[in-house]
Design a protein around this motif. Structure first.
Motif, PDB file in Angstrom:
ATOM      1  N   GLN A 111       0.820  -1.200   0.000  1.00 16.77           N
ATOM      2  CA  GLN A 111       0.000   0.000   0.000  1.00 16.77           C
ATOM      3  C   GLN A 111       0.861   1.259   0.000  1.00 16.77           C
ATOM      4  O   GLN A 111       0.396   2.335   0.400  1.00 16.77           O
ATOM      5  N   ALA A 112       2.116   1.110  -0.392  1.00 14.42           N
ATOM      6  CA  ALA A 112       3.029   2.253  -0.519  1.00 14.42           C
ATOM      7  C   ALA A 112       3.199   3.016   0.784  1.00 14.42           C
ATOM      8  O   ALA A 112       3.095   4.233   0.833  1.00 14.42           O
ATOM      9  N   PHE A 133     -11.021 -32.187   9.626  1.00 20.05           N
ATOM     10  CA  PHE A 133     -12.393 -31.706   9.473  1.00 20.05           C
ATOM     11  C   PHE A 133     -13.165 -31.820  10.777  1.00 20.05           C
ATOM     12  O   PHE A 133     -14.049 -30.999  11.057  1.00 20.05           O
ATOM     13  N   PHE A 136     -16.024 -24.198  14.765  1.00 17.23           N
ATOM     14  CA  PHE A 136     -17.197 -23.391  14.478  1.00 17.23           C
ATOM     15  C   PHE A 136     -17.855 -22.883  15.763  1.00 17.23           C
ATOM     16  O   PHE A 136     -18.300 -21.752  15.842  1.00 17.23           O
ATOM     17  N   TYR A 137     -17.886 -23.759  16.801  1.00 17.92           N
ATOM     18  CA  TYR A 137     -18.547 -23.361  18.045  1.00 17.92           C
ATOM     19  C   TYR A 137     -17.792 -22.232  18.730  1.00 17.92           C
ATOM     20  O   TYR A 137     -18.387 -21.449  19.470  1.00 17.92           O
ATOM     21  N   VAL A 173     -19.289 -19.148  16.977  1.00 16.65           N
ATOM     22  CA  VAL A 173     -20.717 -18.892  17.191  1.00 16.65           C
ATOM     23  C   VAL A 173     -21.007 -18.622  18.662  1.00 16.65           C
ATOM     24  O   VAL A 173     -21.770 -17.707  18.993  1.00 16.65           O
ATOM     25  N   LEU A 174     -20.368 -19.396  19.565  1.00 13.75           N
ATOM     26  CA  LEU A 174     -20.596 -19.150  20.985  1.00 13.75           C
ATOM     27  C   LEU A 174     -20.084 -17.762  21.363  1.00 13.75           C
ATOM     28  O   LEU A 174     -20.730 -17.045  22.132  1.00 13.75           O
ATOM     29  N   TRP A 178     -22.631 -15.266  20.060  1.00 13.26           N
ATOM     30  CA  TRP A 178     -23.927 -15.347  20.741  1.00 13.26           C
ATOM     31  C   TRP A 178     -23.815 -14.889  22.185  1.00 13.26           C
ATOM     32  O   TRP A 178     -24.670 -14.159  22.684  1.00 13.26           O
ATOM     33  N   PHE A 196     -23.533 -10.941  17.161  1.00 18.70           N
ATOM     34  CA  PHE A 196     -24.462 -11.997  16.775  1.00 18.70           C
ATOM     35  C   PHE A 196     -24.535 -12.135  15.258  1.00 18.70           C
ATOM     36  O   PHE A 196     -24.477 -13.246  14.721  1.00 18.70           O
ATOM     37  N   LEU A 197     -24.635 -10.992  14.561  1.00 17.49           N
ATOM     38  CA  LEU A 197     -24.681 -11.061  13.091  1.00 17.49           C
ATOM     39  C   LEU A 197     -23.409 -11.703  12.546  1.00 17.49           C
ATOM     40  O   LEU A 197     -23.457 -12.523  11.624  1.00 17.49           O
ATOM     41  N   MET A 254     -23.597 -15.445  13.045  1.00 12.91           N
ATOM     42  CA  MET A 254     -24.505 -16.107  12.110  1.00 12.91           C
ATOM     43  C   MET A 254     -23.867 -16.207  10.720  1.00 12.91           C
ATOM     44  O   MET A 254     -23.970 -17.221  10.038  1.00 12.91           O
ATOM     45  N   ALA A 268     -23.057 -19.728   8.591  1.00 12.87           N
ATOM     46  CA  ALA A 268     -23.490 -20.026   7.223  1.00 12.87           C
ATOM     47  C   ALA A 268     -22.287 -20.225   6.301  1.00 12.87           C
ATOM     48  O   ALA A 268     -22.246 -21.153   5.494  1.00 12.87           O
ATOM     49  N   ILE A 305     -20.359 -23.648   7.014  1.00 12.99           N
ATOM     50  CA  ILE A 305     -21.055 -24.831   6.480  1.00 12.99           C
ATOM     51  C   ILE A 305     -20.885 -24.883   4.971  1.00 12.99           C
ATOM     52  O   ILE A 305     -20.556 -25.912   4.399  1.00 12.99           O
ATOM     53  N   ARG A 307     -19.790  -9.363  -1.513  1.00 10.85           N
ATOM     54  CA  ARG A 307     -21.060  -9.116  -0.859  1.00 10.85           C
ATOM     55  C   ARG A 307     -21.574 -10.455  -0.349  1.00 10.85           C
ATOM     56  O   ARG A 307     -21.199 -11.505  -0.863  1.00 10.85           O
TER      57      ARG A 307
END
Lengths: 217, 340
Positions: free
Chosen positions: B46-47, B131, B138-139, B142-143, B146, B154-155, B158, B162, B165, B310
């Motif tokens: 980025q110079a 795997f 993942f938990y 998410v935990l 949440w 939270f968003l 979530m 998604a 998965i 997006r």
């Protein structure tokens, strides 16, 4: 060592299972179920069924429970405890649970409890390896395996059909939303998005070109 | 007695202990290095200079950052759920470190008269182990999101759910081709099967899919939707500070290292060198580390180059492009393997 792991995992499994039905908050119920499934995976590991343990974690604790967590967290209900839907369910549920318990006891006692003093089946090298499981799937259990695959396929197709965009909804209000594709990157004027532009040099050059075209000198 | 060890040679307990400590220590030391590398390279691209105040060439900057974070006060929002809030970053770092155990840094070598494999464990289930821990990781996200009790967290959680998965499926399928070709799940055997030709040549489609899915799994740009700082402040870790934030940060870079290591093991021939060059045994771990750093450079390069996707583009790309492509790749590989 194996005994310690066994008792810890067993207590985890039983505690998780009790937690699923006893906890009032659905989110904690789901987490208890995750704990239960992970404890089961540990028990599978003790039985040297590595593949089954990994599949248990990947498929159940991973994919399936992720969806549960997702839905419970999204729908909310964390502050609204679950209620039973009526007296009928409260009566029938213990009845069925009791019937299942009696059935399991019958099945276990029916074996005569001969294995209680024995050492258990000996361990063979390669037992429970992915290769051996795959071979059994394609020879001895071919029919159940194929039937299960078709069931999964039907479920997947069903999900796609249920979730598809219905007619009449697709273009409503979406026409004026600008969409950008990768190709648009190449349609821009040369120099856009560069440091030359942010430094104002591009603007200067454009103005100069404009002046020259008009012949304003 | 150890359930997760398919060893066909005797390995004393001190060797197992020593190599777990060495692998952990070496990879842990890589995290500050990667932090430094990322900031310096981003600066270069980025110079600008990047950090250049602490120590010679600013090289001690990551240590200063970590010390600062660890010495800060732990705090949490009123709306958060205490135990889960504290547990979530621990899950993240645990799964990231656990995945290190299966990465092979070299074949079985002779150290002080005993045979020692230069890897944590060589399991039958190989990649599935990775795997499995990815599923638990993942938990951690998410935990954390949440339990923070904040809408941005939270968003972010979530979105993480998604995204993980969606891309885990494509990632798993992209590796099926490698497994078909090598005929084994064990990472050590997969590396040995690449003598002669690295799998990046016959499995280049799988390689591409794996890399893209790897960027998504580690929440790196252009797939850093779960922590998109322009929309969600910092996603699932918005409410975290001090040591717990440092844990999340560490876990993210550790995941990058793990994905890089897996990619170099499965597609770039692990400790093997091209053109049949066979160096002495002590070079092997250095070769693996060099390949890991190549992928880490790629991670940083992509971050400096591409803008964020997006959310709907991310989803449709995962399900409508990567997944069918990975399936076709697996199918074609299966046909080729069976017919030859």
């Amino acid at each position: 060592m194996a005994e310690v792991v066994f008792f810890v995992a067993s207590l985890g499994a039983i505690g998780g299972a009790v937690g699923v039905v006893a906890l009032r908050n659905p989110f904690y119920s789901v987490l208890a179920l995750v704990g239960h499934l992970l404890s089961l995976a540990a028990l599978f590991l003790l039985l040297r069924a590595e593949f089954v343990a990994a599949a248990q974690v990947v498929v159940y604790a991973g994919a399936v429970m992720v969806l549960y967590v997702f839905v419970v967290a999204y729908i909310g209900g964390a502050d609204r405890p679950v209620r039973t839907t009526g007296p009928g369910l409260g009566l029938a549920a213990p009845l069925f649970a009791g019937a299942l318990f009696v059935e399991l006891c019958l099945a276990m006692l029916g074996s005569g409890l001969k294995a209680i003093d024995a050492q258990g089946a000996p361990y063979e090298a390669g037992f429970g390896s992915p290769g051996q499981i795959g071979e059994l799937f394609l020879t001895r259990f071919l029919l159940p395996f194929e039937v299960a695959s078709y069931l999964l396929l039907i479920a997947a197709v069903g999900a796609v059909i249920l979730a598809r965009r219905r007619r009449g909804l697709e273009e409503e209000g979406l026409e004026d939303v600008p969409t950008v594709t990768v190709a648009d990157l190449f349609r821009l004027e040369p120099g856009v998005g560069t440091q030359a532009e942010s430094g104002g040099m591009l603007q200067d050059r454009r103005e100069r070109d404009e002046r020259e075209r008009k012949g304003g000198w | 007695m150890t359930p997760l060890a398919a060893l066909d040679y005797y390995e004393p307990w001190w060797a197992q202990l020593a190599k777990s400590v060495v692998i952990f220590a070496v990879v842990l030391q890589m995290v500050p290095l990667v932090l430094m590398m990322e900031r310096k390279l981003l600066g270069r691209m980025q110079a600008r200079y990047g950090p250049n105040r602490v120590g010679p060439f600013g090289m001690v900057q990551p240590v200063a950052d970590i010390l600062k974070l660890l010495s800060k006060e732990q705090s949490r929002p009123h709306s958060s759920v205490g135990p889960l809030y504290a547990l979530a970053p621990a899950i993240s770092i645990l799964t990231a470190v656990a995945a290190l155990a299966i990465i092979p840094f070299g074949p079985v070598v002779d150290i002080f008269g005993t045979d020692v494999g230069l890897y944590g464990i060589d399991v039958d289930i190989g990649i599935l182990y990775l795997f499995a821990f990815g599923a638990i990781a993942f938990y951690g996200l998410v935990l954390g999101g949440w339990a923070s009790g904040s809408k941005y967290s939270f968003l972010g959680a979530m979105r993480a759910a998604a995204q993980l998965i969606s891309y885990e499926v494509a990632m798993g399928l992209s590796l099926v081709g490698v497994i078909f070709t090598a005929g084994t799940l064990s990472l050590v055997e997969i590396v040995e099967a690449q003598k002669g030709m690295w799998y990046v040549v016959p499995q280049f489609v799988g390689f591409g899919i794996f890399l893209i899915a790897g960027f998504a799994e580690t929440n790196r740009t252009p797939f850093d939707l779960p922590e998109a700082d322009a929309e969600l402040v910092q996603g699932y870790m918005t409410e975290y500070g001090a040591g717990r934030f440092a844990l999340y940060y560490f876990a993210e870079y550790m995941n990058m290292i793990v994905i890089s290591a897996i990619a170099s093991t499965l597609f770039l021939g692990g400790w093997l060198l091209p053109f049949g060059i066979d160096p002495p045994g002590w070079v092997d771990p250095i070769v693996v580390l060099a390949k890991i750093f190549f992928f880490l450079f790629l991670f940083i390069w992509i971050r400096a180059t591409l803008p964020r996707l997006r959310y709907d583009q991310l989803m449709s790309f995962g399900w409508k492009v990567l997944l069918p492509l990975a399936t076709v790749n697996a199918l074609v590989t299966a046909i080729v393997v069976v017919s030859t």
